[in-house]
Design a protein around this motif. Structure first.
Motif, PDB file in Angstrom:
ATOM      1  N   LYS A  50       0.843  -1.189   0.000  1.00 38.53           N
ATOM      2  CA  LYS A  50       0.000   0.000   0.000  1.00 38.53           C
ATOM      3  C   LYS A  50       0.878   1.238   0.000  1.00 38.53           C
ATOM      4  CE  LYS A  50      -3.729  -2.324   2.335  1.00 38.53           C
ATOM      5  NZ  LYS A  50      -4.653  -2.377   3.433  1.00 38.53           N
ATOM      6  N   SER A  51       0.372   2.287  -0.603  1.00 35.93           N
ATOM      7  CA  SER A  51       1.119   3.540  -0.608  1.00 35.93           C
ATOM      8  C   SER A  51       0.878   4.267   0.711  1.00 35.93           C
ATOM      9  CB  SER A  51       0.677   4.423  -1.773  1.00 35.93           C
ATOM     10  OG  SER A  51      -0.610   4.950  -1.528  1.00 35.93           O
ATOM     11  N   ALA A  52       1.794   5.172   1.048  1.00 33.08           N
ATOM     12  CA  ALA A  52       1.642   5.971   2.260  1.00 33.08           C
ATOM     13  C   ALA A  52       0.367   6.800   2.190  1.00 33.08           C
ATOM     14  CB  ALA A  52       2.871   6.857   2.459  1.00 33.08           C
ATOM     15  N   ASP A  53       0.003   7.242   0.976  1.00 37.08           N
ATOM     16  CA  ASP A  53      -1.224   8.024   0.817  1.00 37.08           C
ATOM     17  C   ASP A  53      -2.465   7.208   1.181  1.00 37.08           C
ATOM     18  OD1 ASP A  53       0.097  10.326   0.057  1.00 37.08           O
ATOM     19  OD2 ASP A  53      -0.162   9.965  -2.089  1.00 37.08           O
ATOM     20  N   GLU A  54      -2.464   5.922   0.823  1.00 34.61           N
ATOM     21  CA  GLU A  54      -3.599   5.052   1.148  1.00 34.61           C
ATOM     22  C   GLU A  54      -3.754   4.866   2.653  1.00 34.61           C
ATOM     23  OE1 GLU A  54      -4.303   1.590  -1.872  1.00 34.61           O
ATOM     24  OE2 GLU A  54      -2.126   1.899  -1.692  1.00 34.61           O
ATOM     25  N   ALA A  61      -1.288   0.994  14.994  1.00 31.55           N
ATOM     26  CA  ALA A  61      -0.956   0.236  16.201  1.00 31.55           C
ATOM     27  C   ALA A  61      -1.130   1.128  17.421  1.00 31.55           C
ATOM     28  CB  ALA A  61       0.475  -0.280  16.136  1.00 31.55           C
ATOM     29  N   LYS A  62      -1.183   0.495  18.567  1.00 36.06           N
ATOM     30  CA  LYS A  62      -1.147   1.193  19.847  1.00 36.06           C
ATOM     31  C   LYS A  62       0.292   1.147  20.340  1.00 36.06           C
ATOM     32  CE  LYS A  62      -5.574   2.006  20.530  1.00 36.06           C
ATOM     33  NZ  LYS A  62      -6.078   3.375  20.454  1.00 36.06           N
ATOM     34  N   VAL A  63       0.746   2.219  20.952  1.00 36.69           N
ATOM     35  CA  VAL A  63       2.110   2.283  21.475  1.00 36.69           C
ATOM     36  C   VAL A  63       2.387   1.091  22.383  1.00 36.69           C
ATOM     37  CG1 VAL A  63       3.629   3.617  23.007  1.00 36.69           C
ATOM     38  CG2 VAL A  63       2.288   4.789  21.236  1.00 36.69           C
ATOM     39  N   SER A  64       1.423   0.723  23.211  1.00 37.62           N
ATOM     40  CA  SER A  64       1.600  -0.363  24.182  1.00 37.62           C
ATOM     41  C   SER A  64       1.788  -1.742  23.538  1.00 37.62           C
ATOM     42  CB  SER A  64       0.404  -0.417  25.133  1.00 37.62           C
ATOM     43  OG  SER A  64      -0.800  -0.649  24.397  1.00 37.62           O
ATOM     44  N   GLU A  65       1.435  -1.884  22.247  1.00 37.31           N
ATOM     45  CA  GLU A  65       1.570  -3.169  21.552  1.00 37.31           C
ATOM     46  C   GLU A  65       2.986  -3.449  21.054  1.00 37.31           C
ATOM     47  OE1 GLU A  65      -2.245  -4.220  19.031  1.00 37.31           O
ATOM     48  OE2 GLU A  65      -1.666  -2.123  18.645  1.00 37.31           O
ATOM     49  N   ILE A  66       3.816  -2.408  20.986  1.00 31.45           N
ATOM     50  CA  ILE A  66       5.116  -2.541  20.335  1.00 31.45           C
ATOM     51  C   ILE A  66       6.224  -2.534  21.391  1.00 31.45           C
ATOM     52  CG2 ILE A  66       6.614  -1.657  18.520  1.00 31.45           C
ATOM     53  CD1 ILE A  66       3.700  -2.418  17.632  1.00 31.45           C
ATOM     54  N   PRO A  67       6.894  -3.677  21.590  1.00 27.75           N
ATOM     55  CA  PRO A  67       7.952  -3.742  22.604  1.00 27.75           C
ATOM     56  C   PRO A  67       9.220  -2.995  22.166  1.00 27.75           C
ATOM     57  CG  PRO A  67       7.838  -5.819  21.405  1.00 27.75           C
ATOM     58  CD  PRO A  67       6.684  -4.967  20.921  1.00 27.75           C
ATOM     59  N   VAL A  68       9.917  -2.410  23.141  1.00 24.64           N
ATOM     60  CA  VAL A  68      11.195  -1.761  22.855  1.00 24.64           C
ATOM     61  C   VAL A  68      12.175  -2.830  22.365  1.00 24.64           C
ATOM     62  CG1 VAL A  68      13.127  -0.464  23.840  1.00 24.64           C
ATOM     63  CG2 VAL A  68      10.789   0.027  24.587  1.00 24.64           C
ATOM     64  N   GLY A  69      12.850  -2.541  21.251  1.00 25.76           N
ATOM     65  CA  GLY A  69      13.799  -3.488  20.672  1.00 25.76           C
ATOM     66  C   GLY A  69      13.142  -4.579  19.848  1.00 25.76           C
ATOM     67  N   GLY A  70      11.835  -4.469  19.646  1.00 23.16           N
ATOM     68  CA  GLY A  70      11.098  -5.484  18.890  1.00 23.16           C
ATOM     69  C   GLY A  70      10.059  -4.858  18.003  1.00 23.16           C
ATOM     70  N   GLY A  71       8.994  -5.612  17.763  1.00 22.03           N
ATOM     71  CA  GLY A  71       7.931  -5.110  16.917  1.00 22.03           C
ATOM     72  C   GLY A  71       6.820  -6.116  16.768  1.00 22.03           C
ATOM     73  N   GLY A  75      -1.441  -7.971  10.011  1.00 18.58           N
ATOM     74  CA  GLY A  75      -1.890  -8.527   8.740  1.00 18.58           C
ATOM     75  C   GLY A  75      -2.943  -7.705   8.038  1.00 18.58           C
ATOM     76  N   ASP A  76      -3.796  -7.011   8.792  1.00 19.24           N
ATOM     77  CA  ASP A  76      -4.876  -6.248   8.163  1.00 19.24           C
ATOM     78  C   ASP A  76      -4.343  -5.092   7.321  1.00 19.24           C
ATOM     79  OD1 ASP A  76      -4.039  -5.064  10.577  1.00 19.24           O
ATOM     80  OD2 ASP A  76      -5.966  -4.073  10.903  1.00 19.24           O
ATOM     81  N   THR A  77      -3.224  -4.492   7.735  1.00 22.12           N
ATOM     82  CA  THR A  77      -2.631  -3.394   6.964  1.00 22.12           C
ATOM     83  C   THR A  77      -1.370  -3.828   6.214  1.00 22.12           C
ATOM     84  OG1 THR A  77      -1.351  -2.706   8.899  1.00 22.12           O
ATOM     85  CG2 THR A  77      -3.462  -1.568   8.500  1.00 22.12           C
ATOM     86  N   GLU A  78      -0.945  -5.074   6.425  1.00 19.84           N
ATOM     87  CA  GLU A  78       0.299  -5.596   5.848  1.00 19.84           C
ATOM     88  C   GLU A  78       1.485  -4.716   6.218  1.00 19.84           C
ATOM     89  OE1 GLU A  78      -0.687  -6.233   1.656  1.00 19.84           O
ATOM     90  OE2 GLU A  78      -0.734  -8.372   2.134  1.00 19.84           O
ATOM     91  N   LEU A  79       1.530  -4.321   7.505  1.00 18.55           N
ATOM     92  CA  LEU A  79       2.634  -3.520   8.014  1.00 18.55           C
ATOM     93  C   LEU A  79       3.267  -4.228   9.207  1.00 18.55           C
ATOM     94  CD1 LEU A  79       1.138   0.097   8.025  1.00 18.55           C
ATOM     95  CD2 LEU A  79       2.684  -0.904   6.351  1.00 18.55           C
ATOM     96  N   VAL A  80       4.537  -3.925   9.422  1.00 20.73           N
ATOM     97  CA  VAL A  80       5.227  -4.346  10.631  1.00 20.73           C
ATOM     98  C   VAL A  80       5.701  -3.059  11.296  1.00 20.73           C
ATOM     99  CG1 VAL A  80       7.416  -4.769   9.416  1.00 20.73           C
ATOM    100  CG2 VAL A  80       7.035  -5.794  11.643  1.00 20.73           C
ATOM    101  N   VAL A  81       5.381  -2.921  12.591  1.00 18.36           N
ATOM    102  CA  VAL A  81       5.739  -1.724  13.349  1.00 18.36           C
ATOM    103  C   VAL A  81       6.791  -2.121  14.375  1.00 18.36           C
ATOM    104  CG1 VAL A  81       4.878   0.134  14.824  1.00 18.36           C
ATOM    105  CG2 VAL A  81       3.409  -0.802  13.016  1.00 18.36           C
TER     106      VAL A  81
END
Length: 151
Positions: A50-54, A61-71, A75-81
């Motif tokens: 997907k483009s950034a515009d889309e 994501a929620k900040v609390s979902e993403i661990p420090v040093g990880g990610g 699947g719904d957005t096909e992104l890894v944070v």
């Protein structure tokens, strides 16, 4: 089966066995060829990202979902944070640049693709280990409240 053979080539001798009808072995062989083709299609040559515009303005994501040093892969957005350092968030396509599989596990500072073993750095999406030879596409993000949003 060698690289030069097509999925059905290994079963050619079954089709030409000369009984006049289609036997059980031919049916099973054909089903195997269809299955092999379906599996290979799952790792097609590069997926559409997907483009950034889309995605602009979308909470990914929620900040609390993403661990420090990880990610985490979404699947719904096909992104890894990822969160390489406390408070620093990055977003990349979850579509591996090798053959289009979706990357999965994020561990030890790396985004891992289970299909063929490619590894990408959580800091910038660059290739740490092939067979991929192109980095993951990065999306600009910022924190708004407790959400990570594409900008």
């Amino acid at each position: 089966m060698t690289n030069e053979q097509t999925p059905g080539a290994a079963c050619e001798h079954v089709r030409s066995a000369g009984s006049g009808g289609i036997g059980r072995r031919a049916v099973l062989c054909g089903a195997g060829a269809v299955g092999a083709t379906a599996v290979l299609a799952g790792c097609g040559s590069g997926g559409d990202t997907k483009s950034a515009d889309e995605l602009k303005g979308q909470e990914i994501a929620k900040v609390s979902e993403i661990p420090v040093g990880g990610g985490k892969t979404f699947g719904d957005t096909e992104l890894v944070v990822t969160q390489p350092q406390k408070g620093q968030f990055k977003a990349f396509t979850a579509v591996c640049t090798h053959q289009g599989c979706t990357v999965g596990r994020v561990a030890n500072g790396l985004i891992n693709c289970a299909c063929h073993g490619s590894e990408f750095k959580i800091t910038d999406g660059s290739v740490q280990k092939g067979p991929a030879d192109q980095p993951l596409k990065e999306y600009p993000v910022q924190v708004k409240g407790d959400s990570i949003v594409v900008v």
